[in-house]
Write an enzyme that holds these catalytic residues in place. Sequence first.
Site, PDB file in Angstrom:
ATOM      1  N   ASP A  93      22.799  -4.688  22.935  1.00 47.68           N
ATOM      2  CA  ASP A  93      23.749  -4.772  21.822  1.00 47.68           C
ATOM      3  C   ASP A  93      24.573  -6.049  21.951  1.00 47.68           C
ATOM      4  O   ASP A  93      25.265  -6.257  22.945  1.00 47.68           O
ATOM      5  CB  ASP A  93      24.674  -3.554  21.825  1.00 47.68           C
TER       6      ASP A  93
ATOM      7  N   TYR B 114      31.140 -12.279  20.426  1.00 46.77           N
ATOM      8  CA  TYR B 114      31.221 -12.148  21.888  1.00 46.77           C
ATOM      9  C   TYR B 114      31.052 -13.501  22.585  1.00 46.77           C
ATOM     10  O   TYR B 114      31.389 -13.629  23.767  1.00 46.77           O
ATOM     11  CB  TYR B 114      30.175 -11.163  22.430  1.00 46.77           C
TER      12      TYR B 114
ATOM     13  N   LYS C 203      25.795  -8.536  15.250  1.00 50.77           N
ATOM     14  CA  LYS C 203      26.779  -8.178  14.227  1.00 50.77           C
ATOM     15  C   LYS C 203      27.317  -9.420  13.513  1.00 50.77           C
ATOM     16  O   LYS C 203      27.556 -10.454  14.138  1.00 50.77           O
ATOM     17  CB  LYS C 203      27.951  -7.411  14.872  1.00 50.77           C
TER      18      LYS C 203
ATOM     19  N   HIS D 104      30.347  -6.173  11.377  1.00 48.69           N
ATOM     20  CA  HIS D 104      31.120  -5.834  12.573  1.00 48.69           C
ATOM     21  C   HIS D 104      32.384  -5.024  12.242  1.00 48.69           C
ATOM     22  O   HIS D 104      32.728  -4.078  12.958  1.00 48.69           O
ATOM     23  CB  HIS D 104      31.489  -7.121  13.315  1.00 48.69           C
TER      24      HIS D 104
END
Length: 322
Positions: free
Chosen positions: A51, A56, A85, A118
Site C-alpha cells: 500500500d 508518502y 492514492k 486519498h
Amino acid sequence: MFRVMASKVPTVKFNNGQTFPIFGLGTWKSKPGEVTQAVKDAIDIGYRHIDCAHVYGNEAEVGAALKAKLADGTVKREELYITSKLWNTFHRPDLVEPALKTTLKNLGLEYLDLYLIHWPFALKEDGELFPTNADGTTAYSDVDYVDTWKAMEAVQEKGLTRSIGVSNFNKKQIERVLQNCTIKPVTNQIEVHPYLNQKKLIEYLKSKDIVVTAYSPLGSPDRPWAKPEDPQLLDDAKIKKIAGKYNKTPAQVVLKYQVQRGCITIPKSVTKSRIQQNFEIWDFNLSPEDMALIDTFDCNGRICPYVDAYTHKDHPFVNDEY
C-alpha cells in the site's frame, strides 16, 4: 468469504470481480532508505500487497524494491497487488491522470491494481503538497470529489489501474459517489483499530458491497503527532490478556481481529522481524467471544483526524455521524 492464495494470504473479492489479498504492507512513514529493504523483506516473507501513496514521498524507493524482486524471479507482476492514492492537490479532473502517471513512473509499473482518492477534500493545486495561505492556514480548493471520481473512472477505463476506490470518506460522501458514478468504488480505506472499530461505517459499506481497508490497524504508535500520554493500543492490558490466551503478540491479535471482520489490513513496519511477526496470523482464529470483547474497546479514539482542514466543507469527520 475469502480463499487462500499461494502465499497463504486469503483474498477478498471486489464488486468488480477482481480478487485482492486481505493483508498487505503499509508504507506510510517508512523513510526513504528503509522502505526499499522493508518491501523486499515483505515480498520474501510472502506479502503480495503493498500500500503506497504519492504523499508518502517514498514511491521511488518502493519501486526499486519491486524492480529487484521482479528481476530476481521471486514474484511475477501479476502476483503483486499495488495500491496508491491520489493526493488532495490533484483533485482537479485534468490533474488525475498525470498524477497517476507520476506514481506509475516512480513505482516503475505500467498499471496499478488499485488507485484511491486519498481524502475527500481538495487542496489548492499547482504548488506544495500541503499548501498554505498567507496566514499559515491550509489553502483549500473547491473541486467536488464527484468530479474527481469521474476522472478516476476514466483512468480505470484506460487501463492505468485495475480498480478504483476512496479513502477517508464518510457515509454521506460514499452515498453521493454511488449516486453519481458509473464505476462503483471497490473499497473505502479508513482508520480502523480496536479503539476506533468503525462498526457503523463498516456495516454500511458492506451493505453497498464495498470492501473496507483498515489503515493504522496497530494504532500507529509512531505517528508524528503522538503525545507521551496517549494510550498505546499494543500496551493495553486487555489486549495483552487475549494475546496470552492464544500465545500470540498483541499486534497479532489486533491484526487478526481486522482480518476476521473481512477488512483488508495493512500494518506498516520497516523492521524485518516485525514484518515477519505481523504475517504470522494464519494459524489461529479469535473466538466469537473474544471478537465481541475487542469490539467493546472502542472509545472513538481517532488518531488521524487531519485537523488542519477541519473547516473544509468536505472534511469527512466533522460533517457526518460516521
